[in-house]
Design a protein around this motif. Structure first.
Motif, PDB file in Angstrom:
ATOM      1  N   LEU A  42       0.834  -1.207   0.000  1.00 35.80           N
ATOM      2  CA  LEU A  42       0.000   0.000   0.000  1.00 35.80           C
ATOM      3  C   LEU A  42       0.869   1.258   0.000  1.00 35.80           C
ATOM      4  N   ALA A  43       1.892   1.280   0.865  1.00 41.24           N
ATOM      5  CA  ALA A  43       2.772   2.451   0.942  1.00 41.24           C
ATOM      6  C   ALA A  43       3.514   2.667  -0.369  1.00 41.24           C
ATOM      7  N   THR A  44       3.963   1.572  -0.992  1.00 34.62           N
ATOM      8  CA  THR A  44       4.669   1.668  -2.275  1.00 34.62           C
ATOM      9  C   THR A  44       3.775   2.276  -3.346  1.00 34.62           C
ATOM     10  N   ILE A  45       2.547   1.811  -3.412  1.00 35.94           N
ATOM     11  CA  ILE A  45       1.632   2.281  -4.454  1.00 35.94           C
ATOM     12  C   ILE A  45       1.223   3.725  -4.210  1.00 35.94           C
ATOM     13  N   GLN A  46       1.025   4.107  -2.962  1.00 33.98           N
ATOM     14  CA  GLN A  46       0.681   5.496  -2.663  1.00 33.98           C
ATOM     15  C   GLN A  46       1.782   6.448  -3.087  1.00 33.98           C
ATOM     16  N   ARG A  47       3.031   6.002  -2.990  1.00 33.16           N
ATOM     17  CA  ARG A  47       4.153   6.851  -3.426  1.00 33.16           C
ATOM     18  C   ARG A  47       4.158   7.010  -4.942  1.00 33.16           C
ATOM     19  N   ILE A  48       3.720   5.979  -5.650  1.00 27.22           N
ATOM     20  CA  ILE A  48       3.711   6.035  -7.114  1.00 27.22           C
ATOM     21  C   ILE A  48       2.738   7.090  -7.611  1.00 27.22           C
ATOM     22  N   ASN A  49       1.538   7.149  -7.004  1.00 29.16           N
ATOM     23  CA  ASN A  49       0.539   8.141  -7.414  1.00 29.16           C
ATOM     24  C   ASN A  49      -0.296   8.540  -6.197  1.00 29.16           C
ATOM     25  N   PRO A  50       0.096   9.599  -5.509  1.00 31.21           N
ATOM     26  CA  PRO A  50      -0.640  10.030  -4.315  1.00 31.21           C
ATOM     27  C   PRO A  50      -2.077  10.447  -4.610  1.00 31.21           C
ATOM     28  N   ALA A  51      -2.416  10.633  -5.887  1.00 35.82           N
ATOM     29  CA  ALA A  51      -3.763  11.084  -6.244  1.00 35.82           C
ATOM     30  C   ALA A  51      -4.798   9.968  -6.181  1.00 35.82           C
ATOM     31  N   VAL A  52      -4.347   8.707  -6.170  1.00 36.37           N
ATOM     32  CA  VAL A  52      -5.312   7.607  -6.121  1.00 36.37           C
ATOM     33  C   VAL A  52      -5.512   7.146  -4.685  1.00 36.37           C
ATOM     34  N   THR A  53      -6.691   6.594  -4.445  1.00 37.86           N
ATOM     35  CA  THR A  53      -7.003   6.016  -3.135  1.00 37.86           C
ATOM     36  C   THR A  53      -6.563   4.556  -3.128  1.00 37.86           C
ATOM     37  N   VAL A  54      -5.856   4.154  -2.089  1.00 39.21           N
ATOM     38  CA  VAL A  54      -5.415   2.760  -1.961  1.00 39.21           C
ATOM     39  C   VAL A  54      -5.889   2.233  -0.610  1.00 39.21           C
ATOM     40  N   GLU A  55      -6.639   1.139  -0.638  1.00 37.37           N
ATOM     41  CA  GLU A  55      -7.157   0.521   0.582  1.00 37.37           C
ATOM     42  C   GLU A  55      -6.592  -0.889   0.710  1.00 37.37           C
ATOM     43  N   LEU A  56      -6.482  -1.348   1.945  1.00 41.06           N
ATOM     44  CA  LEU A  56      -5.993  -2.690   2.218  1.00 41.06           C
ATOM     45  C   LEU A  56      -7.085  -3.529   2.874  1.00 41.06           C
ATOM     46  N   LEU A  57      -7.314  -4.707   2.318  1.00 42.14           N
ATOM     47  CA  LEU A  57      -8.238  -5.688   2.889  1.00 42.14           C
ATOM     48  C   LEU A  57      -7.442  -6.932   3.249  1.00 42.14           C
ATOM     49  N   ILE A  58      -7.705  -7.497   4.392  1.00 40.77           N
ATOM     50  CA  ILE A  58      -7.021  -8.722   4.799  1.00 40.77           C
ATOM     51  C   ILE A  58      -8.001  -9.885   4.713  1.00 40.77           C
ATOM     52  N   ALA A  59      -7.653 -10.887   3.920  1.00 42.36           N
ATOM     53  CA  ALA A  59      -8.490 -12.081   3.789  1.00 42.36           C
ATOM     54  C   ALA A  59      -7.644 -13.232   3.287  1.00 42.36           C
ATOM     55  N   ASP A  60      -8.039 -14.425   3.678  1.00 41.16           N
ATOM     56  CA  ASP A  60      -7.384 -15.662   3.248  1.00 41.16           C
ATOM     57  C   ASP A  60      -8.363 -16.378   2.329  1.00 41.16           C
ATOM     58  N   LEU A  61      -7.956 -16.649   1.104  1.00 41.81           N
ATOM     59  CA  LEU A  61      -8.858 -17.247   0.121  1.00 41.81           C
ATOM     60  C   LEU A  61      -9.204 -18.701   0.423  1.00 41.81           C
ATOM     61  N   SER A  62      -8.566 -19.294   1.419  1.00 43.25           N
ATOM     62  CA  SER A  62      -8.971 -20.623   1.864  1.00 43.25           C
ATOM     63  C   SER A  62      -9.823 -20.554   3.127  1.00 43.25           C
ATOM     64  N   ASP A  63     -10.217 -19.336   3.510  1.00 42.70           N
ATOM     65  CA  ASP A  63     -11.063 -19.107   4.685  1.00 42.70           C
ATOM     66  C   ASP A  63     -12.267 -18.271   4.237  1.00 42.70           C
ATOM     67  N   LEU A  64     -13.397 -18.930   4.003  1.00 46.64           N
ATOM     68  CA  LEU A  64     -14.551 -18.247   3.423  1.00 46.64           C
ATOM     69  C   LEU A  64     -15.130 -17.191   4.357  1.00 46.64           C
ATOM     70  N   ASP A  65     -15.047 -17.392   5.655  1.00 49.51           N
ATOM     71  CA  ASP A  65     -15.543 -16.369   6.584  1.00 49.51           C
ATOM     72  C   ASP A  65     -14.753 -15.081   6.439  1.00 49.51           C
ATOM     73  N   SER A  66     -13.438 -15.198   6.262  1.00 48.36           N
ATOM     74  CA  SER A  66     -12.624 -13.989   6.105  1.00 48.36           C
ATOM     75  C   SER A  66     -12.953 -13.289   4.792  1.00 48.36           C
ATOM     76  N   ILE A  67     -13.299 -14.047   3.766  1.00 47.62           N
ATOM     77  CA  ILE A  67     -13.696 -13.444   2.487  1.00 47.62           C
ATOM     78  C   ILE A  67     -15.000 -12.676   2.649  1.00 47.62           C
ATOM     79  N   ARG A  68     -15.973 -13.277   3.332  1.00 52.71           N
ATOM     80  CA  ARG A  68     -17.263 -12.607   3.532  1.00 52.71           C
ATOM     81  C   ARG A  68     -17.093 -11.322   4.342  1.00 52.71           C
ATOM     82  N   ARG A  69     -16.225 -11.355   5.342  1.00 46.00           N
ATOM     83  CA  ARG A  69     -15.983 -10.138   6.126  1.00 46.00           C
ATOM     84  C   ARG A  69     -15.360  -9.051   5.248  1.00 46.00           C
TER      85      ARG A  69
END
Length: 280
Positions: A42-69
């Motif tokens: 996220l920090a790397t991408i924000q430095r590339i173009n501060p004009a865009v919004t960058v969000e971070l989501l944490i999820a494990d694709l082998s954990d369906l509950d984390s995907i739904r959250r």
């Protein structure tokens, strides 16, 4: 501004794709399994173009509950989603099972299916949205008859191939079901990329991957087709319909490619969709 969600966006092809889309002024949602690595991306991408919004989501694709959250978090902040890039790939070093399903198939197909299914309303709301599924030429090693089956004796390459075949069938079915909803779908073979894939392989496969690594393409080169499909004018992609490309097509090196596999049928695509719904 458009918004793109990319899975596995903290490393390899996913990170290269995110960087390129940020340069093109596209807002980003990075879905990552590892929070620390995700924050670094996220920090790397924000430095590339501060004009865009960058969000971070944490999820494990082998954990369906984390995907739904994660999906609920997206829906709280966004009214639409323009681009979904199902990029994350899990490479097994041994055969394991989640809910009686081989783990790489679970992460590479089922996890992405559930994520995509729950984001369909946001994709429809965009008016013109694109879903890009990272597959691989390894789809040729897959067999639909093994999908959802518990088979402890299968090889790790067969297991990986099953997931990549499912990615292609999923793309095919998405294109058919949502053709009238403004959603197009594309499967991608990024090439043999030095992205860390196969670094956990042992034995003969590990030896072969080690020999091949100096000849692999860079993550930036591997990301080119995903970037093309995410940003090319939709009229350009629509012209490819009927020529092994367009929505539902399989692309490599930013061009449509013919697929050859006896399991790539409408019946298998529909059957995969039906069985995958059980996990939604």
């Amino acid at each position: 501004m458009k918004t793109a969600l990319i899975t596995g966006a903290n490393v390899g092809i996913g990170l290269a794709t995110a960087r390129a889309l940020a340069r093109k002024g596209i807002n980003l949602i990075l879905l990552c399994r590892n929070k620390e690595k995700g924050q670094e991306a996220l920090a790397t991408i924000q430095r590339i173009n501060p004009a865009v919004t960058v969000e971070l989501l944490i999820a494990d694709l082998s954990d369906l509950d984390s995907i739904r959250r994660a999906v609920q978090e997206v829906k709280l902040k966004h009214q639409k989603l323009d681009i979904l890039i199902n990029n994350a790939g899990y490479s097994p070093d041994r055969i394991e099972f989640v809910d009686n399903v081989e783990k790489s198939f679970y992460a590479n197909h089922i996890g992405h299916f559930v994520l995509t299914y729950h984001l369909l309303d946001l994709l429809k709301a965009a008016g013109e949205a694109r879903i890009i599924n990272l597959s691989s030429a390894a789809y040729a090693l897959g067999k639909a008859s093994r999908f959802f089956q518990r088979n402890p004796t299968m090889s790790i390459m067969s297991a990986y191939g099953d997931g990549k075949l499912a990615n292609v069938l999923f793309t095919k079915e998405l294109a058919k079901r949502y053709a009238d909803s403004g959603i197009t779908a594309y499967a991608v073979h990024p090439g043999v990329v030095n992205s860390g894939f196969g670094s956990n392989f042992t034995g003969a496969f590990g030896f072969m991957m080690g020999l091949a690594r100096p000849f692999m393409r860079s993550p930036e080169r591997g990301a080119e087709t995903s970037i093309y499909l995410a940003t090319a004018p939709i009229a350009t992609l629509t012209k490819l319909d009927g020529k092994a490309g367009g929505s539902g097509g399989y692309f490599a090196d930013s061009a449509p490619k013919q697929l050859r596999h006896t399991d790539l049928t409408n019946r298998q695509a529909d059957d995969l969709w039906t069985k995958s719904l059980a996990y939604v």
